[in-house]
Scaffold this motif. Sequence first.
Motif, PDB file in Angstrom:
ATOM      1  N   LEU A  66       2.854  36.123  -8.885  1.00  0.00           N
ATOM      2  CA  LEU A  66       4.007  35.521  -8.225  1.00  0.00           C
ATOM      3  C   LEU A  66       3.867  33.996  -8.156  1.00  0.00           C
ATOM      4  N   GLU A  67       2.682  33.516  -7.813  1.00  0.00           N
ATOM      5  CA  GLU A  67       2.477  32.070  -7.742  1.00  0.00           C
ATOM      6  C   GLU A  67       2.720  31.430  -9.107  1.00  0.00           C
ATOM      7  N   ASP A  68       2.154  32.032 -10.146  1.00  0.00           N
ATOM      8  CA  ASP A  68       2.331  31.474 -11.480  1.00  0.00           C
ATOM      9  C   ASP A  68       3.792  31.548 -11.918  1.00  0.00           C
ATOM     10  N   GLY A  69       4.454  32.649 -11.569  1.00  0.00           N
ATOM     11  CA  GLY A  69       5.851  32.805 -11.950  1.00  0.00           C
ATOM     12  C   GLY A  69       6.767  31.832 -11.243  1.00  0.00           C
ATOM     13  N   LEU A  70       6.449  31.537  -9.993  1.00  0.00           N
ATOM     14  CA  LEU A  70       7.278  30.626  -9.203  1.00  0.00           C
ATOM     15  C   LEU A  70       6.843  29.167  -9.342  1.00  0.00           C
ATOM     16  N   GLY A  71       5.664  28.951  -9.933  1.00  0.00           N
ATOM     17  CA  GLY A  71       5.154  27.579 -10.028  1.00  0.00           C
ATOM     18  C   GLY A  71       4.853  26.994  -8.666  1.00  0.00           C
ATOM     19  N   LEU A  72       4.273  27.843  -7.783  1.00  0.00           N
ATOM     20  CA  LEU A  72       4.075  27.468  -6.378  1.00  0.00           C
ATOM     21  C   LEU A  72       2.756  28.068  -5.901  1.00  0.00           C
ATOM     22  N   TRP A  73       1.861  27.209  -5.404  1.00  0.00           N
ATOM     23  CA  TRP A  73       0.524  27.677  -5.055  1.00  0.00           C
ATOM     24  C   TRP A  73       0.109  27.214  -3.649  1.00  0.00           C
ATOM     25  N   LEU A  74      -0.751  28.021  -3.023  1.00  0.00           N
ATOM     26  CA  LEU A  74      -1.275  27.730  -1.686  1.00  0.00           C
ATOM     27  C   LEU A  74      -2.777  27.519  -1.747  1.00  0.00           C
ATOM     28  N   GLN A  75      -3.250  26.521  -0.989  1.00  0.00           N
ATOM     29  CA  GLN A  75      -4.683  26.333  -0.782  1.00  0.00           C
ATOM     30  C   GLN A  75      -4.944  26.029   0.689  1.00  0.00           C
ATOM     31  N   TRP A  76      -6.019  26.597   1.194  1.00  0.00           N
ATOM     32  CA  TRP A  76      -6.525  26.210   2.515  1.00  0.00           C
ATOM     33  C   TRP A  76      -7.860  25.506   2.289  1.00  0.00           C
ATOM     34  N   LYS A  77      -7.963  24.274   2.749  1.00  0.00           N
ATOM     35  CA  LYS A  77      -9.229  23.539   2.745  1.00  0.00           C
ATOM     36  C   LYS A  77      -9.526  23.156   4.185  1.00  0.00           C
ATOM     37  N   SER A  78      -9.872  24.168   4.934  1.00  0.00           N
ATOM     38  CA  SER A  78     -10.116  23.989   6.364  1.00  0.00           C
ATOM     39  C   SER A  78     -10.932  25.167   6.867  1.00  0.00           C
ATOM     40  N   GLY A  79     -11.700  24.917   7.926  1.00  0.00           N
ATOM     41  CA  GLY A  79     -12.416  25.999   8.583  1.00  0.00           C
ATOM     42  C   GLY A  79     -11.592  26.674   9.661  1.00  0.00           C
TER      43      GLY A  79
ATOM     44  N   THR B 192      -8.156  33.879   4.099  1.00  0.00           N
ATOM     45  CA  THR B 192      -9.476  33.639   3.519  1.00  0.00           C
ATOM     46  C   THR B 192      -9.376  32.480   2.537  1.00  0.00           C
ATOM     47  N   THR B 193     -10.469  31.758   2.388  1.00  0.00           N
ATOM     48  CA  THR B 193     -10.517  30.648   1.439  1.00  0.00           C
ATOM     49  C   THR B 193     -11.924  30.500   0.890  1.00  0.00           C
ATOM     50  N   ALA B 194     -12.002  30.069  -0.362  1.00  0.00           N
ATOM     51  CA  ALA B 194     -13.297  29.808  -0.980  1.00  0.00           C
ATOM     52  C   ALA B 194     -13.747  28.368  -0.755  1.00  0.00           C
ATOM     53  N   TRP B 195     -12.973  27.611   0.024  1.00  0.00           N
ATOM     54  CA  TRP B 195     -13.299  26.213   0.263  1.00  0.00           C
ATOM     55  C   TRP B 195     -14.642  26.074   0.963  1.00  0.00           C
ATOM     56  N   ASP B 196     -15.448  25.133   0.479  1.00  0.00           N
ATOM     57  CA  ASP B 196     -16.755  24.819   1.070  1.00  0.00           C
ATOM     58  C   ASP B 196     -16.813  23.304   1.237  1.00  0.00           C
ATOM     59  N   PRO B 197     -16.878  22.811   2.475  1.00  0.00           N
ATOM     60  CA  PRO B 197     -16.869  21.349   2.675  1.00  0.00           C
ATOM     61  C   PRO B 197     -18.033  20.646   1.995  1.00  0.00           C
ATOM     62  N   GLU B 198     -19.196  21.299   1.929  1.00  0.00           N
ATOM     63  CA  GLU B 198     -20.353  20.660   1.294  1.00  0.00           C
ATOM     64  C   GLU B 198     -20.143  20.539  -0.216  1.00  0.00           C
TER      65      GLU B 198
ATOM     66  N   HIS C  67       2.620  22.538  -4.817  1.00  0.00           N
ATOM     67  CA  HIS C  67       1.415  23.016  -4.140  1.00  0.00           C
ATOM     68  C   HIS C  67       1.499  22.739  -2.643  1.00  0.00           C
ATOM     69  N   LEU C  68       1.132  23.749  -1.867  1.00  0.00           N
ATOM     70  CA  LEU C  68       1.015  23.614  -0.416  1.00  0.00           C
ATOM     71  C   LEU C  68      -0.474  23.628  -0.074  1.00  0.00           C
ATOM     72  N   LEU C  69      -0.922  22.567   0.558  1.00  0.00           N
ATOM     73  CA  LEU C  69      -2.332  22.420   0.908  1.00  0.00           C
ATOM     74  C   LEU C  69      -2.466  22.311   2.419  1.00  0.00           C
ATOM     75  N   VAL C  70      -3.262  23.201   3.022  1.00  0.00           N
ATOM     76  CA  VAL C  70      -3.515  23.181   4.461  1.00  0.00           C
ATOM     77  C   VAL C  70      -4.890  22.553   4.680  1.00  0.00           C
ATOM     78  N   ARG C  71      -4.903  21.463   5.438  1.00  0.00           N
ATOM     79  CA  ARG C  71      -6.138  20.687   5.640  1.00  0.00           C
ATOM     80  C   ARG C  71      -6.254  20.235   7.086  1.00  0.00           C
TER      81      ARG C  71
ATOM     82  N   VAL D 268      -0.419  19.752   4.839  1.00  0.00           N
ATOM     83  CA  VAL D 268       0.028  19.964   6.217  1.00  0.00           C
ATOM     84  C   VAL D 268      -1.180  20.235   7.102  1.00  0.00           C
ATOM     85  N   PRO D 269      -1.076  19.922   8.398  1.00  0.00           N
ATOM     86  CA  PRO D 269      -2.222  20.078   9.311  1.00  0.00           C
ATOM     87  C   PRO D 269      -2.571  21.540   9.573  1.00  0.00           C
ATOM     88  N   ALA D 270      -3.848  21.877   9.446  1.00  0.00           N
ATOM     89  CA  ALA D 270      -4.306  23.221   9.763  1.00  0.00           C
ATOM     90  C   ALA D 270      -4.098  23.533  11.246  1.00  0.00           C
TER      91      ALA D 270
END
Length: 265
Positions: free
Chosen positions: A128-141, A148-154, A203-207, A230-232
Amino acid sequence: MDSGRFWELIALLGGRADERTCRTLEAALSPAEGDDLGEEIQRRVDELLDRRSVPASHTGDTAEWIAAAVIAAGRERFERELTQSGPLDPDDWQWEDAESLLVAGFGDDDDPDDGPEAGLDDVSTEALEDGLGLWLQWKSGRLPAGVTTAWDPEVEAALDAPDDPAFGRVPTTDPAWDDALATLAADPEFHRRRALIGDIGLHLLVRDVDGAELRPWPSETEVENVVLTVPAADARTEHDERVADYLEVVVFLVTSTQENLGLEG
């Protein structure tokens, strides 16, 4: 139906046409688009078969199934095949179930299961993300329940990479995002506006930031991706509330991108 909208719908197939993926495509159609889609598919099937033959063992209906499989593989591959010579090789294409694409959009209007989100439960978030050209990422604890997120601050600090999606995306899951994507996939107005933006990734990025920021990458003059950060801390914990929030920020992302690019719509 214009070419951009057509290939946007085809992208929802995830590269393969079968009963399941074609239900996804049909779920994204507005009531007036069914016949148009069928005509556009048949036109491209005829165009391809006018230029490329198939082995004698695969003529007739099977030839159209093969052509439909080429279409399902996406715009780039379809257009490349138009420029080639020689017969299409059936072994190169997932054509056995591609008949489903030839009848997409012509379902039973009286079927109660053919609602605007029919079939979307079987579609992966990635498709769906690829089809819509729209993606989500969380870079926050700060993660609400279910996110869930694979983000690692280190790791991020060590890489010192910017938030330009060209450097890769952090795998993120959220059932609320899945529901928001399903709603957008069935919304003709979203597709209309998304088509105006073209191939630019959204892209929507939560930080952990103080306020929202909209930024084009790699630059304002050569835009390949637009990231809305946008703010986490503003993320709500309830599923339905977060679905509504995702939809609201996506509307802002799309309309702001249109405005910044000078696109009417």
